[in-house]
Motif scaffolding. Sequence first.
Motif, PDB file in Angstrom:
ATOM      1  N   ASP A  60       0.799  -1.218   0.000  1.00 16.45           N
ATOM      2  CA  ASP A  60       0.000   0.000   0.000  1.00 16.45           C
ATOM      3  C   ASP A  60       0.835   1.273   0.000  1.00 16.45           C
ATOM      4  O   ASP A  60       0.309   2.353  -0.207  1.00 16.45           O
ATOM      5  N   ALA A  61       2.130   1.190   0.277  1.00 15.93           N
ATOM      6  CA  ALA A  61       2.970   2.373   0.415  1.00 15.93           C
ATOM      7  C   ALA A  61       3.445   2.854  -0.956  1.00 15.93           C
ATOM      8  O   ALA A  61       3.940   2.078  -1.758  1.00 15.93           O
ATOM      9  N   ALA A  62       3.271   4.156  -1.211  1.00 14.00           N
ATOM     10  CA  ALA A  62       3.779   4.745  -2.454  1.00 14.00           C
ATOM     11  C   ALA A  62       5.303   4.709  -2.421  1.00 14.00           C
ATOM     12  O   ALA A  62       5.912   4.637  -1.360  1.00 14.00           O
ATOM     13  N   PHE A  63       5.923   4.734  -3.590  1.00 19.65           N
ATOM     14  CA  PHE A  63       7.378   4.693  -3.646  1.00 19.65           C
ATOM     15  C   PHE A  63       7.901   5.597  -4.749  1.00 19.65           C
ATOM     16  O   PHE A  63       7.205   5.895  -5.726  1.00 19.65           O
ATOM     17  N   ASP A  64       9.117   6.068  -4.566  1.00 20.47           N
ATOM     18  CA  ASP A  64       9.817   6.919  -5.529  1.00 20.47           C
ATOM     19  C   ASP A  64      11.297   6.714  -5.262  1.00 20.47           C
ATOM     20  O   ASP A  64      11.817   7.164  -4.253  1.00 20.47           O
ATOM     21  N   GLU A  65      11.958   5.983  -6.147  1.00 20.90           N
ATOM     22  CA  GLU A  65      13.367   5.669  -5.930  1.00 20.90           C
ATOM     23  C   GLU A  65      14.102   5.526  -7.248  1.00 20.90           C
ATOM     24  O   GLU A  65      13.486   5.367  -8.307  1.00 20.90           O
ATOM     25  N   VAL A  66      15.422   5.599  -7.157  1.00 19.22           N
ATOM     26  CA  VAL A  66      16.273   5.315  -8.317  1.00 19.22           C
ATOM     27  C   VAL A  66      16.847   3.924  -8.093  1.00 19.22           C
ATOM     28  O   VAL A  66      17.468   3.662  -7.059  1.00 19.22           O
ATOM     29  N   ARG A  73       8.628   5.084  -9.888  1.00 21.76           N
ATOM     30  CA  ARG A  73       7.616   5.757  -9.069  1.00 21.76           C
ATOM     31  C   ARG A  73       6.338   4.938  -9.105  1.00 21.76           C
ATOM     32  O   ARG A  73       5.970   4.417 -10.152  1.00 21.76           O
ATOM     33  N   GLY A  74       5.675   4.882  -7.972  1.00 28.03           N
ATOM     34  CA  GLY A  74       4.416   4.159  -7.915  1.00 28.03           C
ATOM     35  C   GLY A  74       3.519   4.733  -6.849  1.00 28.03           C
ATOM     36  O   GLY A  74       3.984   5.119  -5.781  1.00 28.03           O
ATOM     37  N   ALA A  75       2.249   4.810  -7.172  1.00 25.50           N
ATOM     38  CA  ALA A  75       1.256   5.302  -6.220  1.00 25.50           C
ATOM     39  C   ALA A  75      -0.034   4.537  -6.422  1.00 25.50           C
ATOM     40  O   ALA A  75      -0.407   4.198  -7.547  1.00 25.50           O
ATOM     41  N   ARG A  76      -0.695   4.305  -5.340  1.00 25.12           N
ATOM     42  CA  ARG A  76      -1.985   3.638  -5.383  1.00 25.12           C
ATOM     43  C   ARG A  76      -3.024   4.619  -5.902  1.00 25.12           C
ATOM     44  O   ARG A  76      -3.045   5.777  -5.516  1.00 25.12           O
TER      45      ARG A  76
END
Length: 153
Positions: A60-66, A73-76
């Motif tokens: 469920d947690a959004a993410f933003d990483e290299v 990047r990912g968002a629900r």
Amino acid sequence: MVVSDSGATAGADHDETGAGRPGRARGTRRQLLRGLLVSGAALAVTPLVVASRPDAPTSDAAFDEVYRGHRIRGARTTAGPALGAADWHVTVDGRPLHLMRRADGTWLSMIDHYRSYDTPLEAARAAVDELGPGERLREPAPAHPEGHRGVHA
């Protein structure tokens, strides 16, 4: 109540060892109540114990990483086609990566669709692993003017 010469009580529910007769309950009401109270206390404390544990990564947690030189990047997003279901909007270097949720709750991507992953982030990282050096996801196909994509008969 009648007591015999040996000191045993005639007509009692227990023999000399304290064991009950076959087919009869062997505990007292106090023991039964104690067991119920202990069980109830355990049920009441369980949510506190679970909440005190460190958070495991969830899907469920959004993410933003290299990751390996690619920005993931990912968002629900809001509810998906099924009531209560959620979709994910995931991009790799700004281009959409399509993920699918399997019936068992795991995820797969269109790049690496032979293996399932526990979270959308794991699926996105696996897709990046499948990309060769310097490769990027393809641009999405332009939408049909009427909103349809693909071939329809």
